[in-house]
Write a protein that holds these residues in place. Sequence first.
Motif, PDB file in Angstrom:
ATOM      1  N   MET A  86       0.855  -1.180   0.000  1.00 48.50           N
ATOM      2  CA  MET A  86       0.000   0.000   0.000  1.00 48.50           C
ATOM      3  C   MET A  86       0.892   1.231   0.000  1.00 48.50           C
ATOM      4  O   MET A  86       1.849   1.317   0.740  1.00 48.50           O
ATOM      5  CB  MET A  86      -0.900   0.008   1.229  1.00 48.50           C
ATOM      6  N   LYS A  87       0.549   2.175  -0.862  1.00 49.20           N
ATOM      7  CA  LYS A  87       1.288   3.431  -0.932  1.00 49.20           C
ATOM      8  C   LYS A  87       0.295   4.579  -0.776  1.00 49.20           C
ATOM      9  O   LYS A  87      -0.685   4.664  -1.511  1.00 49.20           O
ATOM     10  CB  LYS A  87       2.033   3.532  -2.258  1.00 49.20           C
ATOM     11  N   ILE A  88       0.551   5.435   0.197  1.00 48.10           N
ATOM     12  CA  ILE A  88      -0.326   6.579   0.464  1.00 48.10           C
ATOM     13  C   ILE A  88       0.479   7.850   0.231  1.00 48.10           C
ATOM     14  O   ILE A  88       1.488   8.081   0.894  1.00 48.10           O
ATOM     15  CB  ILE A  88      -0.865   6.543   1.905  1.00 48.10           C
ATOM     16  N   MET A  89       0.025   8.640  -0.722  1.00 48.56           N
ATOM     17  CA  MET A  89       0.699   9.899  -1.060  1.00 48.56           C
ATOM     18  C   MET A  89      -0.293  11.057  -0.893  1.00 48.56           C
ATOM     19  O   MET A  89      -1.477  10.909  -1.174  1.00 48.56           O
ATOM     20  CB  MET A  89       1.183   9.881  -2.514  1.00 48.56           C
ATOM     21  N   ALA A  90       0.224  12.181  -0.470  1.00 45.67           N
ATOM     22  CA  ALA A  90      -0.615  13.367  -0.321  1.00 45.67           C
ATOM     23  C   ALA A  90      -1.058  13.875  -1.693  1.00 45.67           C
ATOM     24  O   ALA A  90      -0.292  13.840  -2.648  1.00 45.67           O
ATOM     25  CB  ALA A  90       0.144  14.468   0.407  1.00 45.67           C
ATOM     26  N   LYS A  91      -2.306  14.312  -1.771  1.00 43.97           N
ATOM     27  CA  LYS A  91      -2.785  15.044  -2.943  1.00 43.97           C
ATOM     28  C   LYS A  91      -2.306  16.472  -2.706  1.00 43.97           C
ATOM     29  O   LYS A  91      -2.909  17.216  -1.915  1.00 43.97           O
ATOM     30  CB  LYS A  91      -4.303  15.002  -3.031  1.00 43.97           C
ATOM     31  N   THR A  92      -1.226  16.825  -3.350  1.00 41.31           N
ATOM     32  CA  THR A  92      -0.507  18.059  -3.039  1.00 41.31           C
ATOM     33  C   THR A  92      -1.415  19.276  -2.873  1.00 41.31           C
ATOM     34  O   THR A  92      -1.400  19.922  -1.825  1.00 41.31           O
ATOM     35  CB  THR A  92       0.570  18.332  -4.105  1.00 41.31           C
ATOM     36  N   ASP A  93      -2.184  19.599  -3.891  1.00 44.72           N
ATOM     37  CA  ASP A  93      -3.013  20.813  -3.831  1.00 44.72           C
ATOM     38  C   ASP A  93      -4.036  20.751  -2.704  1.00 44.72           C
ATOM     39  O   ASP A  93      -4.216  21.729  -1.969  1.00 44.72           O
ATOM     40  CB  ASP A  93      -3.717  21.062  -5.164  1.00 44.72           C
ATOM     41  N   GLU A  94      -4.701  19.614  -2.556  1.00 42.11           N
ATOM     42  CA  GLU A  94      -5.726  19.481  -1.523  1.00 42.11           C
ATOM     43  C   GLU A  94      -5.115  19.506  -0.117  1.00 42.11           C
ATOM     44  O   GLU A  94      -5.677  20.080   0.800  1.00 42.11           O
ATOM     45  CB  GLU A  94      -6.524  18.185  -1.725  1.00 42.11           C
TER      46      GLU A  94
END
Length: 70
Positions: A1-9
């Motif tokens: 599992m890879k969780i990355m931030a939605k940069t703009d949000e």
Amino acid sequence: MKIMAKTDEFIKARVTKGYSQRELARHSGLSHAYISLLERSIKSVGPSTAKRLSEVLEKELEEIFNINIA
């Protein structure tokens, strides 16, 4: 599992809350450098940390993070 931030949000949620990167780091128990890496989508985040950040920012997990189960 890879969780990355939605940069703009993610940045929008932080700014809307009135936090600088350092303030978000302080409230979440993370380092300022780590928050910076998350916002630039350089670093992924673990499930418990993603949950903690979503709670601090008062956003649903899926609003500020992309979750890739592969």
